[in-house]
Design a protein around this motif. Structure first.
Motif, PDB file in Angstrom:
ATOM      1  N   UNK A   6       0.800  -1.232   0.000  1.00 43.60           N
ATOM      2  CA  UNK A   6       0.000   0.000   0.000  1.00 43.60           C
ATOM      3  C   UNK A   6       0.827   1.273   0.000  1.00 43.60           C
ATOM      4  N   UNK A   7       1.501   1.515   1.068  1.00 51.04           N
ATOM      5  CA  UNK A   7       2.133   2.822   1.266  1.00 51.04           C
ATOM      6  C   UNK A   7       3.651   2.721   1.268  1.00 51.04           C
ATOM      7  N   UNK A   8       4.300   3.744   0.747  1.00 53.09           N
ATOM      8  CA  UNK A   8       5.754   3.791   0.846  1.00 53.09           C
ATOM      9  C   UNK A   8       6.119   4.271   2.253  1.00 53.09           C
ATOM     10  N   UNK A   9       7.395   4.142   2.569  1.00 52.03           N
ATOM     11  CA  UNK A   9       7.862   4.620   3.870  1.00 52.03           C
ATOM     12  C   UNK A   9       7.584   6.101   4.007  1.00 52.03           C
ATOM     13  N   UNK A  12       3.983   6.725   4.743  1.00 52.27           N
ATOM     14  CA  UNK A  12       3.660   6.300   6.102  1.00 52.27           C
ATOM     15  C   UNK A  12       4.153   7.333   7.123  1.00 52.27           C
ATOM     16  N   UNK A  16       1.933   9.571   9.759  1.00 53.73           N
ATOM     17  CA  UNK A  16       2.168   9.575  11.199  1.00 53.73           C
ATOM     18  C   UNK A  16       2.473  10.987  11.680  1.00 53.73           C
ATOM     19  N   UNK A  69      -5.371   8.883   8.573  1.00 56.91           N
ATOM     20  CA  UNK A  69      -4.906   8.258   7.334  1.00 56.91           C
ATOM     21  C   UNK A  69      -5.852   8.606   6.203  1.00 56.91           C
ATOM     22  N   UNK A  71      -5.631   6.786   3.073  1.00 58.95           N
ATOM     23  CA  UNK A  71      -5.445   5.806   2.005  1.00 58.95           C
ATOM     24  C   UNK A  71      -6.145   4.477   2.242  1.00 58.95           C
TER      25      UNK A  71
ATOM     26  N   UNK B   6     -10.895   7.827   1.516  1.00 62.81           N
ATOM     27  CA  UNK B   6     -10.371   6.598   2.089  1.00 62.81           C
ATOM     28  C   UNK B   6     -11.032   5.387   1.443  1.00 62.81           C
ATOM     29  N   UNK B   9      -9.870   3.281  -1.649  1.00 64.38           N
ATOM     30  CA  UNK B   9      -8.729   2.368  -1.672  1.00 64.38           C
ATOM     31  C   UNK B   9      -8.923   1.204  -0.718  1.00 64.38           C
ATOM     32  N   UNK B  12      -6.660  -1.931  -0.947  1.00 64.54           N
ATOM     33  CA  UNK B  12      -5.209  -1.866  -0.782  1.00 64.54           C
ATOM     34  C   UNK B  12      -4.715  -2.735   0.364  1.00 64.54           C
ATOM     35  N   UNK B  13      -3.584  -3.367   0.148  1.00 63.52           N
ATOM     36  CA  UNK B  13      -2.987  -4.165   1.211  1.00 63.52           C
ATOM     37  C   UNK B  13      -2.169  -3.259   2.105  1.00 63.52           C
ATOM     38  N   UNK B  15       1.022  -2.086   3.853  1.00 65.98           N
ATOM     39  CA  UNK B  15       2.426  -2.166   3.455  1.00 65.98           C
ATOM     40  C   UNK B  15       3.309  -2.570   4.633  1.00 65.98           C
ATOM     41  N   UNK B  17       5.728  -0.850   5.821  1.00 62.33           N
ATOM     42  CA  UNK B  17       5.872   0.338   6.680  1.00 62.33           C
ATOM     43  C   UNK B  17       4.704   0.443   7.651  1.00 62.33           C
TER      44      UNK B  17
END
Lengths: 281, 137
Positions: A6-9, A12, A16, A69, A71, B6, B9, B12-13, B15, B17
């Motif tokens: 899903x998300x890149x570092x 993320x 946060x 969040x 996403x 939200x 998506x 979406x899995x 990640x 992170x």
């Protein structure tokens, strides 16, 4: 690593940081309330558990409509996971602020440490959950073309002053600033300054919050993110001094060191108020 | 009501992170709950506050006043609230000066420090500093 799921570092960390920025906006004014320190110092463990549970329920319900969040869906499992994260961000943020303000030291008993942190973490956790609701940049793409530079600078100074004054007005007449000033040494005050600047920068520029793109496009006097943050901090310090004088916490007969100490301490919540003011435009 | 941004998506899995931040959050939360439970179990066997006053530091004189430093330690397990400290300066078997102080809280194992200030030299007699009372929170 990062793009595979899903998300890149980077995403993320941004989320946060956005959550933490929302937490600090809501939590810092309550940090300057000594009754909360006292209640936290003496509360029994079952009540601490109850407080955590009640916070979790409220945060869970709020996460389903707001959250920090952007996403994922708000189904029950995701909302529960976001709740755990929001409470953890709240606990860590509150603990850091209590350490910064010397309400938690190596001499503090474990029960007192836990009680203060858990009670102070409640508004932080709520702020984390409300980060999207209040700080989302959904409308930023629709912003008009930037106004002329001088007007933007004056508007920024104005809204920073108003935001800082509102927060400083609430804290300056209380005994918290003198109480905190007693316990804080000069090196810690440098840390307070650095934290004020960091939080102000993070809230306005670092967390993908409201109107950030527009703010980054602004050019001219004090419109670069770094100089705007410093200018806003100085304006917030002025607001803090003004309020301390208004409520007779500072007099002209007081030594300059006391002026500096009180102003820097009230400057922390004032700079967060100033950042909130700049987010509003 | 759900946030439309939200819900776009949902599939979406999570990640790596996100899993790591969730793991750290769970560690923070479970440590906090663990510490509360530890304190809860410990509280059941807790002894009441036991407050000791010590005056190990020497008296210092500044201008015409004498500062008598003292410290209060809570050797008990429970926190004491509104801890009242009273000092009496006795010269020639007569109390010539008294002073009172209050500490809002003295937690278990905590040491609080302070000083009483007298106009007369304590070395001419003796100073008695004692705890006169406290409240249980």
């Amino acid at each position: 690593m990062g793009n595979r799921y899903g998300q890149t570092w980077s995403d993320e960390i941004k989320e946060l940081v956005r959550g933490a920025a929302g937490g600090f906006l809501f939590g810092v004014p309550l940090i300057y309330t000594m009754e909360v320190w006292w209640i936290g110092s003496s509360v029994s463990p079952p009540l601490l558990l109850l407080t955590l549970a009640a916070t979790a329920v409220v945060v869970f319900l709020m996460t389903r409509t707001a959250g920090f969040r952007r996403t994922r869906s708000t189904d029950v499992i995701d909302a529960a996971i976001d709740t755990v994260e929001a409470i953890a961000i709240g606990l860590v943020s509150a603990a850091l602020m209590l350490v910064l303000l010397r309400r938690i030291t190596f001499d503090t008993a474990l029960s007192e440490m836990l009680g203060k942190t858990i009670f102070e973490s409640v508004p932080f956790a709520l702020g984390v959950t409300l980060a999207n609701q209040f700080l989302d940049d959904t409308d930023s793409e629709k912003q008009d073309e930037p106004e002329d530079n001088l007007n933007e600078t004056l508007t920024d100074i104005g809204v920073t002053l108003v935001g800082a004054l509102i927060i400083a007005f609430n804290i300056a007449p209380t005994a918290e600033v003198p109480t905190l000033a007693i316990a804080i040494s000069w090196p810690w005050l440098l840390l307070v300054m650095a934290t004020s600047l960091l939080l102000s920068y993070t809230i306005v520029f670092g967390a993908c919050l409201r109107n950030q793109d527009k703010r980054r496009q602004q050019r001219g006097l004090f419109q670069d993110p770094l100089s705007e943050t410093i200018m806003s901090y100085l304006v917030s310090l002025c607001a803090a001094t003004l309020m301390l004088c208004f409520f007779h916490q500072l007099n002209f007969s007081d030594p300059w060191a006391l002026w500096l100490r009180y102003t820097l301490l009230l400057g922390l919540p004032a700079s967060i108020g100033g950042a909130a003011g700049r987010l509003a435009i | 009501m759900t946030n439309p941004k939200r819900s776009q998506q949902t599939s979406q899995k999570r990640s790596r992170a996100e899993w790591i931040s969730l793991s750290i959050s769970l560690i923070v939360l479970s440590t906090t709950i663990g510490l509360i439970l530890f304190l809860w179990v410990k509280e059941r066997q807790q002894a009441p506050p036991h407050l000791l006053v010590t005056t190990t530091e020497s008296v210092r004189q500044q201008t015409d006043q004498f500062y008598v430093p003292f410290s209060v330690t809570n050797d008990g397990d429970r926190t004491a609230e509104s801890v009242q400290i009273k000092a009496e300066l006795i010269i020639g078997q007569r109390i010539v000066a008294t002073g009172e102080q209050e500490f809002a809280f003295v937690s278990s194992g905590e040491v609080r420090k302070g000083a009483f200030v007298f106009d007369r030299d304590p070395s001419q007699g003796s100073v008695v500093i004692r705890v006169t009372g406290y409240k249980l929170p």
